[in-house]
Motif scaffolding. Structure first.
Motif, mmCIF file in Angstrom:
data_model
loop_
_atom_site.group_PDB
_atom_site.id
_atom_site.type_symbol
_atom_site.label_atom_id
_atom_site.label_comp_id
_atom_site.label_asym_id
_atom_site.label_seq_id
_atom_site.Cartn_x
_atom_site.Cartn_y
_atom_site.Cartn_z
ATOM 1 N N GLN A 1 37.871 16.874 -17.417
ATOM 2 C CA GLN A 1 36.645 16.961 -16.358
ATOM 3 C C GLN A 1 35.557 16.528 -17.982
ATOM 4 N N ARG A 2 34.086 15.700 -16.600
ATOM 5 C CA ARG A 2 32.935 15.500 -17.424
ATOM 6 C C ARG A 2 31.388 15.713 -16.430
ATOM 7 N N SER A 3 31.164 16.814 -16.572
ATOM 8 C CA SER A 3 30.097 16.968 -16.116
ATOM 9 C C SER A 3 28.517 16.719 -16.877
ATOM 10 N N VAL A 4 27.545 15.988 -15.931
ATOM 11 C CA VAL A 4 26.326 15.621 -16.304
ATOM 12 C C VAL A 4 25.397 15.593 -15.115
ATOM 13 N N THR A 5 23.879 16.292 -16.241
ATOM 14 C CA THR A 5 23.415 16.519 -15.436
ATOM 15 C C THR A 5 21.710 15.420 -16.290
ATOM 16 N N GLN A 6 21.462 14.749 -14.814
ATOM 17 C CA GLN A 6 20.045 14.050 -16.024
ATOM 18 C C GLN A 6 18.961 13.896 -15.199
ATOM 19 N N TYR A 7 18.011 14.653 -15.530
ATOM 20 C CA TYR A 7 16.556 14.516 -15.631
ATOM 21 C C TYR A 7 16.101 12.737 -15.670
ATOM 22 N N GLN A 8 15.569 12.314 -14.665
ATOM 23 C CA GLN A 8 14.713 11.331 -14.720
ATOM 24 C C GLN A 8 13.418 11.107 -13.880
ATOM 25 N N SER A 9 13.197 9.897 -14.643
ATOM 26 C CA SER A 9 11.175 9.816 -13.967
ATOM 27 C C SER A 9 10.841 8.520 -12.902
ATOM 28 N N ILE A 10 11.470 9.668 -12.104
ATOM 29 C CA ILE A 10 10.742 8.541 -10.411
ATOM 30 C C ILE A 10 10.292 9.466 -10.109
ATOM 31 N N PRO A 11 9.027 8.867 -9.618
ATOM 32 C CA PRO A 11 7.476 9.296 -9.413
ATOM 33 C C PRO A 11 7.922 10.166 -7.908
ATOM 34 N N VAL A 12 6.559 11.199 -7.987
ATOM 35 C CA VAL A 12 6.681 11.869 -6.511
ATOM 36 C C VAL A 12 6.588 10.933 -5.085
ATOM 37 N N ALA A 13 6.068 10.052 -5.266
ATOM 38 C CA ALA A 13 6.097 9.207 -4.148
ATOM 39 C C ALA A 13 6.994 8.216 -3.517
ATOM 40 N N ALA A 14 7.810 7.932 -4.276
ATOM 41 C CA ALA A 14 9.086 7.373 -4.444
ATOM 42 C C ALA A 14 10.005 7.445 -3.647
ATOM 43 N N GLN A 15 10.777 9.211 -3.730
ATOM 44 C CA GLN A 15 11.115 10.182 -3.671
ATOM 45 C C GLN A 15 10.770 10.115 -1.788
ATOM 46 N N ALA A 16 9.461 9.748 -1.246
ATOM 47 C CA ALA A 16 8.607 10.508 -0.023
ATOM 48 C C ALA A 16 9.624 9.433 1.104
ATOM 49 N N ASN A 17 10.450 8.800 0.768
ATOM 50 C CA ASN A 17 11.542 8.159 1.475
ATOM 51 C C ASN A 17 12.662 8.941 1.989
ATOM 52 N N PRO A 18 12.875 9.299 3.079
ATOM 53 C CA PRO A 18 13.804 10.052 3.188
ATOM 54 C C PRO A 18 15.173 9.430 3.153
ATOM 55 N N ARG A 19 15.300 8.586 2.425
ATOM 56 C CA ARG A 19 16.802 7.343 2.017
ATOM 57 C C ARG A 19 16.529 7.582 0.087
ATOM 58 N N HIS A 20 16.144 8.592 0.194
ATOM 59 C CA HIS A 20 15.642 8.501 -1.595
ATOM 60 C C HIS A 20 17.034 9.314 -1.877
ATOM 61 N N ALA A 21 16.956 9.222 -2.973
ATOM 62 C CA ALA A 21 18.548 10.150 -3.768
ATOM 63 C C ALA A 21 17.592 11.192 -4.827
ATOM 64 N N GLY A 22 16.855 11.090 -4.632
ATOM 65 C CA GLY A 22 15.828 12.239 -5.839
ATOM 66 C C GLY A 22 15.960 11.582 -7.362
ATOM 67 N N GLY A 23 15.197 12.170 -8.731
ATOM 68 C CA GLY A 23 15.490 12.017 -9.934
ATOM 69 C C GLY A 23 15.968 12.900 -10.692
#
Length: 698
Positions: free
Chosen positions: A308-330
């Motif tokens: 088993q492998r578990s990964v949680t990663q917090y990325q630096s994607i700006p809030v504005a980029a995530q406004a696209n409804p098809r964006h997968a988040g940061g």
């Protein structure tokens, strides 16, 4: 197109230091020592054989009980292997960057294009992505590195195979403990036990590594454990049980930096990394078993593993980029379950005046990711897990049968290998909200990859060889995850390659060994970056690429106390046909034209050794168009001192290292094609560290 092997060699002004160590070994050899013909290796032929008698490039790096470094990263030990570039990013959130003959240099994280194996069990997923952090160097006996055409017989990758073999528990039981420390709050503590009791061999190890980081905002902690038990159910069989774990919580990710930031502050970090608190947590747990049984001259080998492998990663994607409804988040969050099984039958027969070794086998591997994506903000608070933006199950399976044969007769050895790869990707999308439609789908990649080689024993001290093979490399899950139009990039094609190698392996005098290889690799549909939109990188297929070069490895003993080793790689890696905005003749980014390593070692007395190491890398491009500022060339010098004493059942050893003696400012690795211009990952300045180890034998 250039004529095969038509290399125009650059003359960087800082190359000379590294070449002194790399090439000095050819100068002389003493005449009073016994000759040893070849390290024994398994990778390539799958049976134990002398590397001197293999019709391809393979090297084994031996690791003793006495450490010559921290033994945290394989970058510490693979410098002596030509054709291999291991870059320590100084970023434990993204692992090492490993490339073999230029394959793998584009990997933004983990290891790509190179097959990783530990004790016969894959450390690479079926999609070709691997993690070198799972290698335990404290218990390693040797690492074998296979390059060239016969590496393709190991399946979905193109560059090579790096295989670690841990020690078997042998001899009287013993325990050990070690403490190492250095600058930037770096330390490593470890405990272990190994030996054999009542026919049961055991190797046990646990360690903690922690650092504040060479760069600001790059602190990391890594806890590792390892266990290996070897049993002999009867006189004809052997059973090995394996367990390993890796726990790496909240590892700070300083990201890459722009050229201006690097020039201003080599330890700097971009403000966006601090704003979003970029970091990664990893938990990796796996177990496996390897069973081998002899039937006369034949052998059956079976291995199975699960984890088993578990990964949680917090990325630096700006809030504005995530406004696209098809964006997968940061925030990337996944739990992976993986398992696999492999079996092979090895048959050896004396037929007339020759000897036939035939290996037939099949490998089946499966990995399933339960993957979610979240926004990396809540209101005006950044670097926290917000709303769900992605929810899917990704499954990759591969089933690969293969056959290898070697025919030895007189002064000639003929080798043949063929593998049929069948890799299936399946995406089951559970996040269907508004304009974000159902992106479920699947794609299957199939390819048969043959390899053939011949070796001629020209004299007892000189072998000449040639080999040819075809390679196959599918996209990874990360590369098909996004497309420029949104959704999964299931139309991305696998890359295929045709590889050719000529070489010689020779002994000069009685104390000098030399390996020389020339290679050419032509690739179609190489997978390259198509650009980054909204913080997400998508990939496309290039047209044609060409890699050609020379590799030299040499080692010698001038006297019983003075020895030298060296490795030199000169490679031309280019796009051989224009596509989109990339011109024919552009250099493939991330691949140095010259890579050199050398070591001059002196043992003035028993139990005491010292060495001078030199490392050189030429400049590397950072993007396909070659328009970004290339990372400059550099040469580094390192010093080490190792001592060992024995007193009754006790053994003590001490290590002192000084790396980057002249405090050379340099770029250790590059993030190929970064959409924000943050291509550069600075290397460490002058560093001093050392430590002690004590062991007790019962």
């Amino acid at each position: 197109m250039a004529h095969p092997f038509s290399l125009s060699l650059p003359r960087p002004k800082h190359l000379h230091c590294a070449l002194l160590c790399a090439l000095a070994a050819t100068s002389a050899a003493a005449a009073d020592a016994e000759q040893t013909l070849g390290t024994m290796v398994i990778t390539g032929s799958r049976v134990e054989a002398s590397s001197f008698d293999m019709p391809y490039s393979i090297d084994a790096v031996q690791l003793g009980d006495t450490a010559e470094g921290l033994r945290v990263n394989v970058s510490e030990v693979l410098g002596s292997v030509p054709g291999v570039v291991v870059q320590n990013r100084q970023n434990y959130a993204q692992d090492l960057q490993i490339s073999v003959r230029g394959f793998g240099a584009r990997a933004a994280f983990g290891v790509r294009g190179v097959k990783l194996i530990a004790d016969g069990i894959p450390a690479s997923n079926p999609d070709g992505q691997g993690q070198a952090a799972t290698f335990n160097l404290d218990t390693a006996e040797r690492i074998e590195v296979l390059r060239g055409p016969f590496a393709t017989v190991y399946g979905n990758h193109a560059g090579g195979v790096i295989q670690l073999f841990s020690r078997d528990g042998k001899g009287a039981p013993r325990i050990r403990g070690s403490v190492y420390a250095g600058e930037h709050g770096t330390y490593k503590i470890g405990i272990g036990a190994e030996g054999e009791k009542n026919g049961v061999g055991f190797v046990l190890d646990a360690s903690r590594f922690e650092t504040d980081g060479e760069r600001r905002y790059s602190a990391a902690r890594r806890d590792q454990s390892f266990a290996k038990i070897t049993l002999a159910p009867d006189e004809d069989s052997k059973l090995t049980l394996l367990f390993s774990s890796l726990h790496q919580p909240d590892t700070e990710d300083p990201l890459g930096v722009t050229w201006n930031t690097y020039k201003r502050d080599a330890r700097g970090v971009e403000p966006i990394a601090l704003q979003y608190k970029t970091r990664k947590s990893i938990d990796h747990l796996q177990g496996g078993a390897v069973y081998e049984r002899r039937f006369g001259e034949d052998r059956l080998q079976v291995q199975a593993y699960a984890g088993q492998r578990s990964v949680t990663q917090y990325q630096s994607i700006p809030v504005a980029a995530q406004a696209n409804p098809r964006h997968a988040g940061g925030v990337v969050d996944f739990d992976r379950e993986f398992h696999g099984i492999g079996a092979r039958w090895i048959m050896q027969r004396e037929i007339g005046a020759g000897k036939l070794t035939l290996t037939t086998g099949v490998d089946h591997d499966r990995a399933e990711d339960d993957r979610q994506g979240y926004e990396n903000f809540v209101g005006s608070t950044f670097g926290v897990k917000g709303r769900l933006r992605r929810d899917e199950t990704n499954t990759v399976t591969s089933t690969d049968p293969y056959v290898q044969a070697t025919w030895q007769q007189g002064d000639w050895d003929w080798s043949l290998g063929v593998r049929h790869s069948n890799v299936r990707f399946e995406v089951d999308d559970h996040y269907i909200v508004g304009p974000n439609g159902d992106d479920s789908g699947s794609v299957r990649y199939r390819k048969t990859t043959p390899a053939v080689g011949v070796l001629w024993r020209a004299t007892p001290l000189l072998n000449l060889y040639a080999s040819f093979g075809t390679g196959f490399e599918t996209p990874t899950l990360g590369e098909i995850a996004y497309s420029s139009s949104g959704g999964f990039n299931l139309g991305l094609k696998p890359s295929t390659s045709r590889q050719f190698e000529l070489g010689l392996k020779a002994y000069v005098g009685e104390r000098t060994r030399l390996n020389l290889a020339a290679f050419q690799i032509k690739t179609r549909d190489e997978i390259v970056s198509a650009g980054a939109i909204g913080g997400r990188t998508s990939y496309r297929n290039a047209s044609k690429t060409l890699r050609e070069g020379l590799e030299l490895a040499v080692e010698t003993e001038f006297t019983d106390k003075l020895s030298a080793r060296g490795a030199l790689t000169v490679m031309r890696a280019i796009y051989d046909e224009s596509f989109d905005t990339v011109d024919s003749g552009n250099r493939i980014p991330g691949v140095p034209r010259i890579s050199a390593w050398g070591e001059l070692a002196w043992k003035p007395m028993a139990g005491l050794s010292t060495a001078l190491e030199a490392v050189h890398r030429s400049a590397v491009e950072v993007n396909d168009s070659n328009t970004g500022k290339a990372a400059p060339s550099y040469t580094l010098l390192n010093l080490r001192l190792v001592a060992e004493q024995q007193s009754g059942p006790w053994t003590f050893s001490q290590l002192l290292r000084l790396d980057n003696v002249f405090d050379r400012k340099h770029i250790a690795s590059v993030i190929v094609g970064d959409g924000n211009g943050r291509f550069y990952e600075p290397g460490p300045g002058r560093n001093v560290y050392g430590g002690v180890q004590a062991s007790y034998r019962f």
